[in-house]
Design an enzyme around this catalytic site. Structure first.
Site, mmCIF file in Angstrom:
data_model
loop_
_atom_site.group_PDB
_atom_site.id
_atom_site.type_symbol
_atom_site.label_atom_id
_atom_site.label_comp_id
_atom_site.label_asym_id
_atom_site.label_seq_id
_atom_site.Cartn_x
_atom_site.Cartn_y
_atom_site.Cartn_z
ATOM 1 N N ASP A 48 7.071 78.779 14.360
ATOM 2 C CA ASP A 48 7.522 77.455 13.913
ATOM 3 C C ASP A 48 8.621 77.605 12.851
ATOM 4 O OD1 ASP A 48 5.959 78.264 11.794
ATOM 5 O OD2 ASP A 48 4.717 76.457 11.718
ATOM 6 N N GLU A 119 -2.521 79.334 11.211
ATOM 7 C CA GLU A 119 -2.549 79.780 9.817
ATOM 8 C C GLU A 119 -3.884 79.411 9.167
ATOM 9 O OE1 GLU A 119 0.839 78.185 7.721
ATOM 10 O OE2 GLU A 119 2.271 79.037 9.144
ATOM 11 N N GLU A 186 1.378 87.879 5.601
ATOM 12 C CA GLU A 186 2.719 87.545 5.118
ATOM 13 C C GLU A 186 2.775 87.596 3.589
ATOM 14 O OE1 GLU A 186 4.590 84.213 6.995
ATOM 15 O OE2 GLU A 186 6.243 84.175 5.532
HETATM 16 O O1 KIV Z 1 6.977 81.069 12.225
HETATM 17 C C1 KIV Z 1 7.164 82.294 12.161
HETATM 18 O O2 KIV Z 1 8.225 82.812 12.510
HETATM 19 C C2 KIV Z 1 6.078 83.101 11.638
HETATM 20 C C3 KIV Z 1 6.368 84.535 11.344
HETATM 21 C C4 KIV Z 1 7.099 84.600 10.056
HETATM 22 C C5 KIV Z 1 5.161 85.375 11.340
HETATM 23 O O3 KIV Z 1 5.012 82.624 11.416
#
Ligand code: KIV
Length: 273
Positions: A48, A119, A186
């Site tokens: 996203d 998440e 992250e």
């Molecule tokens: O949205 C994204 O690109 C992510 C990555 C940073 C893991 O969640």
């Protein structure tokens, strides 16, 4: 070149067992998806992050289900070997488990995803359990979870106190027990990432989480030097595409203005193709 094996969820878990690193990147369209797939990526995430690097928003929060389905279906048409994971957007899985199942199902049915990413920690365990029970593999995401950016107040390092590190470890165990096949970590210190990586049986895939993770992921627009708004220290730039594109496009403008493009060779004459 030898035909590459199709990457599956069990294969990624097996890679951790064998100590083989997992290479992952993000993609948002078919052309980039095909290029990454040819390059040998194990996992391609339709992140996203598209909200920021493609759509120009300040955060990932405005991303909609429809937009993520569009991007995922586009990437699907370019990817053959890598595992294709779709990021579930903000509020598509947090409200009720029922909504999470329906929305996740759309990524599989309508867009050809092979897994979804959500998440959050222990609070998402029941949702993850339900998704995996009905056959939809889930990639977890801990640490700096961008959909909670308003709570964090910025893109700040997570797990910096012993208490926070312990909580991340507990969250990782909760996700593992709920059935995730992997966990994105992250922006946590390399020490915290190492502790989590050693503590769980599923692969950890780091972004700004140091070298001890089982795999690495970056936002492709960052590592190709396309997105220039900010550059966290964990981004290694493998190309400077923004500079190359500017050069190419100013060259084009110049040629058109001077009447240097197109040439006769680049034009059709009579009925000749
Ligand atoms: O949205 C994204 O690109 C992510 C990555 C940073 C893991 O969640």
């Amino acid at each position: 070149m030898a035909e590459r094996k199709k990457v599956t969820v069990p294969l990624l878990i097996e890679m951790k067992r064998r100590g083989e690193k997992i290479a992952a990147l993000t993609a948002y369209d078919a052309t980039m998806g095909a290029l990454l797939d040819e390059a040998g990526l194990d996992l391609i995430l339709v992140g996203d992050s598209a909200a920021m690097v493609v759509a120009g928003y300040e955060t990932t929060l405005p991303m909609s289900m429809e937009a993520m389905l569009y991007h995922t279906a586009a990437v699907r048409r370019g990817v053959k070997q890598a595992l294709l994971v779709a990021d579930m957007p903000f509020l598509s899985y947090q409200v009720t488990i029922e909504e999470a199942v329906r929305n996740a199902g759309r990524f599989f049915q309508e867009a050809g995803a092979e897994a979804v990413k959500i998440e959050g920690g222990a609070e998402m365990a029941e949702t993850i359990r339900r998704l995996t029970v009905v056959g939809m593999p889930v990639l977890g995401h801990l640490g700096l979870t961008p959909q909670s950016i308003r709570k964090f107040g910025g893109y700040v390092l997570q797990g910096t106190t012993e208490q926070e590190a312990e909580r991340l470890l507990d969250d990782a165990h909760a996700l593992e027990q709920a059935g995730v096949f992997g966990i994105v970590l992250e922006k946590v210190s390399l020490e915290v990432a190492k502790r989590i990586t050693e503590a769980v049986s599923v692969p950890t895939i780091g972004i700004g989480a140091g070298p001890h993770c089982d795999g690495q992921i970056l936002v492709t627009y960052d590592m190709l030097g396309l997105f220039e708004k900010f550059r966290p220290k964990y981004v290694r730039r493998y190309a400077e595409l923004a500079r190359i594109i500017r050069q190419a496009c100013t060259g084009y403008v110049d040629d058109v203005k001077r009447g240097q493009f197109p040439s006769i060779e680049e034009s059709y004459t009579g009925e000749q193709e």
